[in-house]
Write an enzyme that holds these catalytic residues in place. Structure first.
Site, short mmCIF file in Angstrom:
data_model
loop_
_atom_site.label_atom_id
_atom_site.label_comp_id
_atom_site.label_asym_id
_atom_site.label_seq_id
_atom_site.Cartn_x
_atom_site.Cartn_y
_atom_site.Cartn_z
CG PHE A 121 -1.97 1.08 1.12
CD1 PHE A 121 -3.12 0.90 0.37
CD2 PHE A 121 -1.76 2.30 1.74
CE1 PHE A 121 -4.05 1.92 0.24
CE2 PHE A 121 -2.69 3.32 1.62
CZ PHE A 121 -3.84 3.13 0.87
CG ASP A 188 -0.72 -1.62 7.00
OD1 ASP A 188 -1.83 -1.74 7.54
OD2 ASP A 188 -0.45 -0.73 6.17
CE1 TYR A 213 -9.53 3.81 6.21
CE2 TYR A 213 -8.69 5.10 8.05
CZ TYR A 213 -8.52 4.54 6.80
OH TYR A 213 -7.32 4.71 6.14
CE LYS A 214 -8.15 0.05 5.04
NZ LYS A 214 -8.52 0.72 3.80
NE ARG A 357 -10.24 -2.54 -2.52
CZ ARG A 357 -9.57 -1.79 -1.64
NH1 ARG A 357 -8.38 -2.18 -1.23
NH2 ARG A 357 -10.06 -0.67 -1.17
C1 LIG Z 1 -2.90 -1.30 3.89
C2 LIG Z 1 -3.13 0.13 4.24
N1 LIG Z 1 -2.22 0.80 4.95
C3 LIG Z 1 -2.39 2.11 5.27
C4 LIG Z 1 -3.53 2.79 4.89
C5 LIG Z 1 -3.65 4.25 5.20
O1 LIG Z 1 -4.00 4.47 6.50
P1 LIG Z 1 -4.12 5.96 7.08
O2 LIG Z 1 -4.98 6.73 6.15
O3 LIG Z 1 -4.74 5.75 8.43
O4 LIG Z 1 -2.77 6.53 7.18
C6 LIG Z 1 -4.52 2.12 4.17
C7 LIG Z 1 -5.73 2.85 3.75
O5 LIG Z 1 -6.58 2.38 3.05
C8 LIG Z 1 -4.32 0.76 3.83
O6 LIG Z 1 -5.23 0.09 3.13
#
Ligand SMILES: Cc1ncc(COP(=O)(O)O)c(C=O)c1O
Length: 398
Positions: A121, A188, A213-214, A357
């Site tokens: 990501f 993560d 939030y997911k 997705r």
């Molecule tokens: C795997 C992953 N890591 C990090 C994030 C970003 O997180 P944040 O916006 O809290 O920094 C996301 C957001 O969708 C994500 O899917």
């Protein structure tokens, strides 16, 4: 699968009662709980109560009386159960991006290189690159792999569930390879928490961050969480040494003394409205058996893939077996197809350049809805409804 078989799956679904705890609009099949979970009714009520009573009436006394000051730990303890670690080892604070920065900086203080896999990501790599620049650390990018291997003692950021492929990493295997190589892994968990039976402690994970939030349904921009295995936290010095991570913030001392344990990963004042909504949302998961949640998510996704298989679309995610809660189908006009589906009330998302997705949150989706969603996709593809120019206008958030 026959309609009767689908009906039977719903009738025998042990997680079916959870649906009533969510406030979903009618006429919508929501396959995007892996991006932004829908609101639990309790979270909406709690927001109202926190704003109208605790903030409006209680004013500043609510920091003590409504326990706002403890809310990061209270919510953290609820997440701890879901990821299989001790209650006192998790707090809620900041965003995943900020927490990766704190962890990576603390763990690489000894000079170890920072490491990220290609295709991870993007924020994870961006943050490491910013840190490498700021603190003069080495950053290596290594090919994504499901076979754990470390070429050097490094600090690796790795998703437990990949945001596109839904590949699920073997925590125990990665951790034992890391220990042997003198490496540390910052997991993560953004696409795993609330849908995968992570069992972090049992599998030897030492550091983790994740979104709320997911699948946790904490609300848009709900704060992230941080996990550090107890003895480890005492030796970590995270660089955003804010007052909320101080051992005694209200002593207003001139010297920074980190709070014991994971609490030192807090930095500034927590966003109480968001945190209160998240805290209430987490109560939905109170007695949830994460194994059942993971199994149902997989079964829903399997049904979707079976039913859409005749379309001949490339499955860009793990097609069978253990994976995260989403799948991706590849199509060059994927954005338009997803838009056409949204117009039909089937909400998924698009991940550039060409992935459609679909997320299968086990707590509010039925097998029947997933079958209907697959039928909508089949119709959109067969009728080429997606060719309508209105479906091809790219919005800022996809
Ligand atoms: C795997 C992953 N890591 C990090 C994030 C970003 O997180 P944040 O916006 O809290 O920094 C996301 C957001 O969708 C994500 O899917």
């Amino acid at each position: 699968m026959t309609e009767d078989a689908i009906k039977a799956l719903d009738e025998n679904d042990p997680l079916r009662p959870y649906r009533a705890r969510f406030d979903l609009p009618s006429g919508v099949i929501y396959l995007d709980g892996n991006s932004l979970g829908p609101p639990p009714r309790a979270a909406l009520e709690r927001l109202q109560q926190t704003a109208s009573f605790e903030w409006r009436q209680g004013l500043i006394a609510s920091w003590n009386d409504a326990r706002w000051i403890d809310l990061s730990n209270i919510a953290g303890a609820k997440i701890a159960r879901l990821i299989g670690v001790a209650a006192e080892d998790v707090i809620v604070a900041d965003s995943v991006s900020v927490n990766i920065f704190k962890f990576a900086a603390a763990l690489s203080e000894d000079g170890r290189a920072l490491c990220v896999e290609t295709g991870e990501f993007p924020t994870d790599g961006y943050v490491l690159s910013g840190l490498a620049h700021l603190a003069d650390r080495t950053l290596s990018s290594v090919p994504w792999s499901d076979a754990p291997a470390f070429e050097e003692p490094c600090v690796l950021v790795k998703s437990l569930v990949h945001y596109k492929t839904a590949a699920l990493a073997d925590i125990a295997a990665w951790e034992s390879a890391a220990l042997a190589a003198g490496a540390s892994i910052i997991w993560d968990l953004s696409h795993a928490t609330g849908v995968i039976d992570c069992r972090l402690k049992e599998n030897g994970a030492r550091y983790a961050v994740g979104c709320s939030y997911k699948y946790l349904n904490g609300g848009p921009g709900a704060p992230s969480f941080v996990y550090v295995a107890s003895p480890e936290s005492e030796r970590l010095r995270q660089p955003i040494a804010g007052w909320m991570g101080h051992a005694a913030p209200f002593d207003f001392s001139g010297d920074y003394v980190p709070a014991p344990g994971v609490k030192r990963f807090a930095a500034g004042t927590p966003p109480i409205l968001s945190l209160a909504a998240l805290d209430a949302a987490l109560d939905v998961f109170k007695d949830l058996d994460m194994r059942l949640a993971e199994e149902k998510a997989r079964a829903l996704a399997d049904l979707f893939l079976q039913r859409t298989a005749p379309l001949g679309l490339e499955v860009a995610s793990v097609a069978a077996g253990r994976r995260g809660g989403h799948v991706c189908l590849e199509f060059n006009a994927g954005y338009a197809v997803v838009s056409a589906l949204i117009a039909r009330g089937v909400i998924g998302d698009f991940r550039a350049p060409d992935l459609m997705r679909f997320g299968f949150s086990p707590l509010f989706l039925s097998f029947d809805e997933v079958a209907r969603a697959a039928d909508h996709l089949s119709e959109v593809m067969k009728t080429q409804e997606w060719r309508d120019p209105a479906f091809n206008i790219r919005k800022r958030v996809t």
